[in-house]
Design an enzyme around this catalytic site. Structure first.
Site, short mmCIF file in Angstrom:
data_model
loop_
_atom_site.label_atom_id
_atom_site.label_comp_id
_atom_site.label_asym_id
_atom_site.label_seq_id
_atom_site.Cartn_x
_atom_site.Cartn_y
_atom_site.Cartn_z
N ARG A 69 0.83 -1.19 0.00
CA ARG A 69 0.00 0.00 0.00
C ARG A 69 0.87 1.23 0.00
NH1 ARG A 69 -3.98 -2.15 4.62
NH2 ARG A 69 -4.94 -3.72 3.32
N GLY A 105 -7.02 3.35 -7.87
CA GLY A 105 -8.23 4.09 -8.22
C GLY A 105 -8.03 5.00 -9.42
N ASP A 130 -13.35 4.84 -2.66
CA ASP A 130 -14.34 5.81 -3.16
C ASP A 130 -15.42 5.18 -4.04
OD1 ASP A 130 -13.00 7.80 -1.87
OD2 ASP A 130 -11.87 8.45 -3.62
N GLY A 173 -14.33 10.81 1.05
CA GLY A 173 -15.01 11.05 -0.23
C GLY A 173 -14.94 12.52 -0.58
N GLY A 188 -28.75 3.94 9.12
CA GLY A 188 -30.01 4.57 9.54
C GLY A 188 -29.86 6.04 9.90
N GLU A 190 -30.21 10.06 9.96
CA GLU A 190 -31.35 10.96 9.71
C GLU A 190 -31.08 11.80 8.46
OE1 GLU A 190 -30.72 9.95 12.90
OE2 GLU A 190 -32.69 9.03 12.62
N HIS A 218 -31.65 10.21 19.56
CA HIS A 218 -30.41 10.67 18.94
C HIS A 218 -30.68 11.01 17.48
CE1 HIS A 218 -30.38 6.28 17.93
NE2 HIS A 218 -30.28 6.85 16.75
N GLN A 258 -10.68 4.64 7.79
CA GLN A 258 -11.47 3.80 6.88
C GLN A 258 -10.64 3.09 5.83
OE1 GLN A 258 -15.09 6.61 5.83
NE2 GLN A 258 -13.22 7.63 6.49
#
Ligand code: F6P
Length: 315
Positions: A69, A105, A130, A173, A188, A190, A218, A258
């Site tokens: 990497r 990428g 991405d 991103g 989930g 909002e 929350h 990530q």
């Protein structure tokens, strides 16, 4: 050209979980075909600088660090600068490398395309968290990055509930909202904010207040780093208007957490398939393509590979 005997592999640009499994697959399948496999360290810069070593069954991926990497962010160097491309081709010729596999990428595949357009045999393997490569439904590293984001969202939900707070979770991103959108749906959230769709923070506040009004303890806002209002800008807004809006917000930026770490089973298997598909493409002398997953098939199974891609637009 006679039958291929020596190939090389490199990774370039941002790392993604599963890249090493792709290197392993290239080495294993290449050796099985009776080829010699070499790896260039540090992406395209390593290629131009002749930082290479032979990859054997006992040494590939991180252990060999031959094509590990790579934090090198000059992936487009070769694609943009003609002398850079020439040097790369000279090095490949000097070492009698007959084909090159490029794992990465957008920038990496742009470089691969540039070499390919100069007549050099190149095959790309689609790998970026991405998921913005045209022609590939899901790229190596996305699934693991999503799992990391989801674990963070789940953990933050507990804290958010116990304090009746809203939480902003910023995922990676810069130009592409795929990670944010998918982790927002799966987690989930909002509200989800992506670079492709500019938002007004007042509209976000309306959604959060509505969530509290529905009885939620929350609220989660997933935001991509490249959104017009990223975590820092949203915090600035919410801090300034906290009294008027009537809820408290905290922000967590996941950042490079990530990208690295141990790949999940999906990424390992995808990388293994694509590594094998890349050497199969070389075997068929099918160059100037990038292998990637399309539906449940990959390029090695069919003829559904694509020409070297441009950025994919998810909107
Ligand atoms: O392209 C992969 C990626 O992780 C993007 O999501 C992010 O915007 C960028 O790389 C970060 O780049 P760097 O590691 O150079 O900060």
């Amino acid at each position: 050209m006679a039958n291929v005997k020596r190939i090389a592999v490199l990774t370039s640009g941002g790392d993604a979980a599963g890249m090493n499994a792709a290197i392993r697959a290239v080495v294993r399948t290449g050796l099985h075909k009776g080829w010699e496999i070499f790896g260039f360290r540090n992406g395209y810069a390593g290629l131009a600088g002749m930082k290479w070593c032979r990859l054997t069954p006992a040494a590939w991926g991180t252990s060999s660090s031959s094509a590990e990497r790579c934090s090198e962010r000059r992936a487009t160097w070769i694609s943009k600068i003609e002398p850079g491309r020439r040097i790369a081709l000279d090095v490949l010729e000097h070492h009698q490398i007959e084909a090159l596999v490029v794992i990465g990428g957008n920038g990496s595949q742009t470089g691969a395309n540039a070499l390919s357009l100069m007549g050099y045999p190149v095959v790309g393997i689609s790998s970026t968290i991405d998921n913005d490569l045209y022609g590939a439904d899901i790229t190596i590293g996305v699934d693991t990055a999503l799992d990391v984001a989801l674990e963070a969202i789940d953990r933050l939900k507990t804290t958010a509930s116990s304090h009746h707070r809203a939480f902003i979770v910023e995922v990676m991103g810069r130009d592409c909202g795929y990670l944010a959108l998918m982790s927002g749906i799966a987690g989930g959230a909002e509200v989800t904010v992506i670079p492709e769709v500019p938002v007004d923070p007042e509209d976000i506040a309306v959604q959060i207040r509505a969530a509290y009004a529905r009885g939620k303890a929350h609220a989660i806002i997933v935001v991509a780093e490249g959104a017009n209002y990223n975590a820092a800008k949203l915090m600035e807004f919410f801090d300034k208007h906290q009294e008027r809006l009537g809820f408290e917000v905290r922000a967590t930026t996941l950042g490079h957490v990530q990208r690295g770490g141990s790949p999940g089973a999906f990424d390992r298997l995808l990388a293994s398939r694509l590594g094998a598909a890349a050497t199969d493409a070389i075997d068929r002398k099918e160059y100037g393509v990038m292998v990637g997953l399309q539906g449940k098939r990959n390029h090695g199974d069919t003829t559904c590979g694509c020409r070297f891609p441009t950025r994919k637009n998810w909107t």
